[in-house]
Enzyme design. Structure first.
Site, PDB file in Angstrom:
ATOM      1  N   TYR A  12       0.981  -1.192   0.023  1.00 40.40           N
ATOM      2  CA  TYR A  12       0.081  -0.218   0.171  1.00 40.40           C
ATOM      3  C   TYR A  12       0.782   1.273   0.047  1.00 40.40           C
ATOM      4  CZ  TYR A  12      -3.799   3.342   1.671  1.00 40.40           C
ATOM      5  OH  TYR A  12      -4.390   4.579   1.771  1.00 40.40           O
ATOM      6  N   LYS A  54       4.073   8.734   9.222  1.00 42.38           N
ATOM      7  CA  LYS A  54       3.534   8.288  10.413  1.00 42.38           C
ATOM      8  C   LYS A  54       4.577   8.902  11.531  1.00 42.38           C
ATOM      9  CE  LYS A  54       0.682   5.043   8.240  1.00 42.38           C
ATOM     10  NZ  LYS A  54       0.889   4.005   7.213  1.00 42.38           N
ATOM     11  N   ASP A 110       9.194   3.099   0.040  1.00 45.16           N
ATOM     12  CA  ASP A 110       8.049   3.700   0.895  1.00 45.16           C
ATOM     13  C   ASP A 110       8.389   3.232   2.244  1.00 45.16           C
ATOM     14  OD1 ASP A 110       5.743   4.487   2.072  1.00 45.16           O
ATOM     15  OD2 ASP A 110       4.373   3.777   0.773  1.00 45.16           O
TER      16      ASP A 110
HETATM   17  C1  LIG Z   1       0.111   4.614   5.785  1.00 44.82           C
HETATM   18  C2  LIG Z   1       0.921   4.427   4.716  1.00 44.82           C
HETATM   19  C3  LIG Z   1       0.799   5.203   3.523  1.00 44.82           C
HETATM   20  C4  LIG Z   1       0.027   6.382   3.699  1.00 44.82           C
HETATM   21  O1  LIG Z   1       0.110   7.253   4.530  1.00 44.82           O
HETATM   22  P1  LIG Z   1      -0.919   8.221   4.803  1.00 44.82           P
HETATM   23  O2  LIG Z   1      -0.657   9.380   5.849  1.00 44.82           O
HETATM   24  O3  LIG Z   1      -2.053   7.466   5.468  1.00 44.82           O
HETATM   25  O4  LIG Z   1      -1.731   8.925   3.749  1.00 44.82           O
HETATM   26  C5  LIG Z   1       1.702   4.881   2.356  1.00 44.82           C
HETATM   27  N1  LIG Z   1       2.677   4.083   2.470  1.00 44.82           N
HETATM   28  C6  LIG Z   1       2.658   3.191   3.366  1.00 44.82           C
HETATM   29  C7  LIG Z   1       3.716   2.152   3.501  1.00 44.82           C
HETATM   30  C8  LIG Z   1       1.858   3.304   4.649  1.00 44.82           C
HETATM   31  O5  LIG Z   1       1.684   2.249   5.451  1.00 44.82           O
END
Ligand SMILES: *Cc1c(COP(=O)(O)O)cnc(C)c1O
Length: 429
Positions: free
Chosen positions: A144, A267, A239
């Site tokens: 994701y 995060k 990511d």
């Molecule tokens: C949570 C997440 C996102 C998206 O971040 P948001 O602040 O929810 O938009 C993107 N990549 C990864 C790996 C994530 O866990």
């Protein structure tokens, strides 16, 4: 467990907010519950509006590595708030956080702050496309990367949990530029990258997958990915929205010793406020406006409250032994958990690295999306509800990570293990 107040709030919320929630996984549909509305949180505990307290393994889905309401973070936010909340002009706090982030994450020379992980990945892909002059994005099934159009192809937990393959509203014209291939599969990777080299701008990967449940990369998978993308002139984007400042100060790239070209963060760097960031080699980052032609902007980017919260959090995690202690604690907990699973005769697979883990209800190893999907979500739902009744709050989906924070002490972890033991017993009975 009383849930009257949560129930009332949920009814009210559903009238004005789609599904009553501002992010779909919070609805708890896949575990057969209604959402709990939260009143407050402190350390490793959260308390709902009915006054029930739970040991928290959700950690706001990743950010709360220090536990909730850490005094340094709260003090920083309160102090900065006295001086105003947003100016639309630079502040010294942004530089301080940028310096700390670049100093901590090995591959970062420059970093741009945005307001969410979604914005970070979306902007990093735009930059990779602008820099290479190519359009195609390669991602991995079950990873994701936020909810930008290009990524909503086989995109992990939120979507899996709802049982839909992608999303209406995402034009095929956009998705045709996204290739999704299996995680941990070197042959597929090599075949795809060699076949489409001149079309591919970037490969984006969760260096440890956290959004199909925790799936740890095989080390030669990441090494091959790095070697191939370097050989073919394809930008490699890590990511690290979950893994950044989670698996080590320098994230997964430090832990595995593999340097991407661009990194996305989120995060933890916001200390619980909305922050994302993308960064990398100066040569690439200099393509971003106003230095370069790749446009990206944000009214609240670098927001002073968010910068202050992030700074306060990073200052704590940069203390000596922070990650060693978190590792030791997580290792202890995971060891006990694995033994409980063995004894209880419940088919489970525990995937864990550092302070993130997923206990899959399946008997075969989980190394990609297909094997993750074999997990028994009914059983997870039962486990989730039993744990909740016992005062332990897990993610309301099988395909998410459980997070240990610095605030999880032995007492709360032992209490959680006792509840896990009794939940496993009920399941195997
Ligand atoms: C949570 C997440 C996102 C998206 O971040 P948001 O602040 O929810 O938009 C993107 N990549 C990864 C790996 C994530 O866990």
């Amino acid at each position: 467990m009383k849930t009257e107040q949560s129930g009332l709030f949920f009814s009210r919320a559903k009238k004005v907010i789609p599904g009553g929630v501002n992010s779909p996984v919070r609805a708890c549909k896949s575990v057969g519950c209604d959402p709990l509305f939260i009143q407050s949180a402190n350390g490793c505990m959260v308390t709902d509006v009915d006054g029930n307290s739970y040991i928290d393994f959700v950690g706001s889905w990743g950010p709360m590595i220090l536990g909730h309401a850490h005094p340094d973070v709260i003090e920083a936010i309160s102090n900065v708030a006295q001086r105003g909340t947003s100016f639309g002009a630079p502040t010294p706090l942004e530089i301080e956080l940028a310096e700390l982030v670049c100093d901590s994450v090995p591959s970062l020379e420059k970093v741009r702050f945005v307001s969410s992980g979604t914005e970070a990945t979306m902007s990093a892909v735009r930059l990779a496309r602008g820099y290479t002059g190519r359009n195609m994005v390669v991602k991995f099934d079950g990873c994701y990367h936020g909810h930008a159009d290009s990524f909503l192809v086989k995109a992990g937990s939120g979507i899996i949990t709802l049982g839909i393959p992608g999303s209406p509203g995402v034009p095929e014209d956009i998705v045709k530029n996204t290739l999704s291939i299996p995680y941990n599969n070197i042959d597929e990777l090599e075949k795809t990258l060699r076949a489409r080299t001149t079309d591919i701008a970037c490969v984006i990967v969760e260096p440890v997958a956290g959004n199909m449940g925790v799936v740890v990369p095989e080390i030669d998978f990441l090494q091959t990915l790095r070697a191939l993308t370097a050989e073919l002139g394809i930008i490699l984007i890590f990511d690290e929205v979950i893994t950044g400042f989670r698996l080590a100060l320098g994230g997964a790239q430090e832990r595995f010793g593999i340097m991407p070209d661009l990194t996305c963060l989120g995060k933890i760097i916001g200390g619980g406020l909305p922050v994302g960031a993308y960064g990398g080699k100066q040569e690439i980052m200099d393509q971003v406006a106003p230095d370069g032609p790749v446009y990206q902007a944000g009214t609240l980017s670098g927001n002073p409250l968010a910068m202050a919260a992030g700074l306060a959090m990073l200052k704590v995690v940069r203390r000596p032994n922070f990650y060693a202690e978190l590792e030791e604690k997580s290792d202890w907990f995971a060891g006990k958990l694995a033994r409980l699973a063995e004894n209880a005769d419940v088919p489970t697979v525990l995937n864990r690295i550092g302070s993130m883990m997923t206990c899959f209800f399946t008997d075969a190893p989980v190394r990609d999306f297909t094997t993750a999907m074999k997990a028994d979500t009914e059983l997870y739902g039962r486990h989730f509800r039993q744990m909740l009744a016992g005062g332990v709050w897990l993610a309301p989906s099988q395909f998410e990570a459980a997070f240990i924070s610095a605030a999880h002490d032995r007492t709360c972890m032992k209490k959680a293990l006792t509840e896990i033991e009794s939940s496993f017993k009920k399941i195997s009975a």
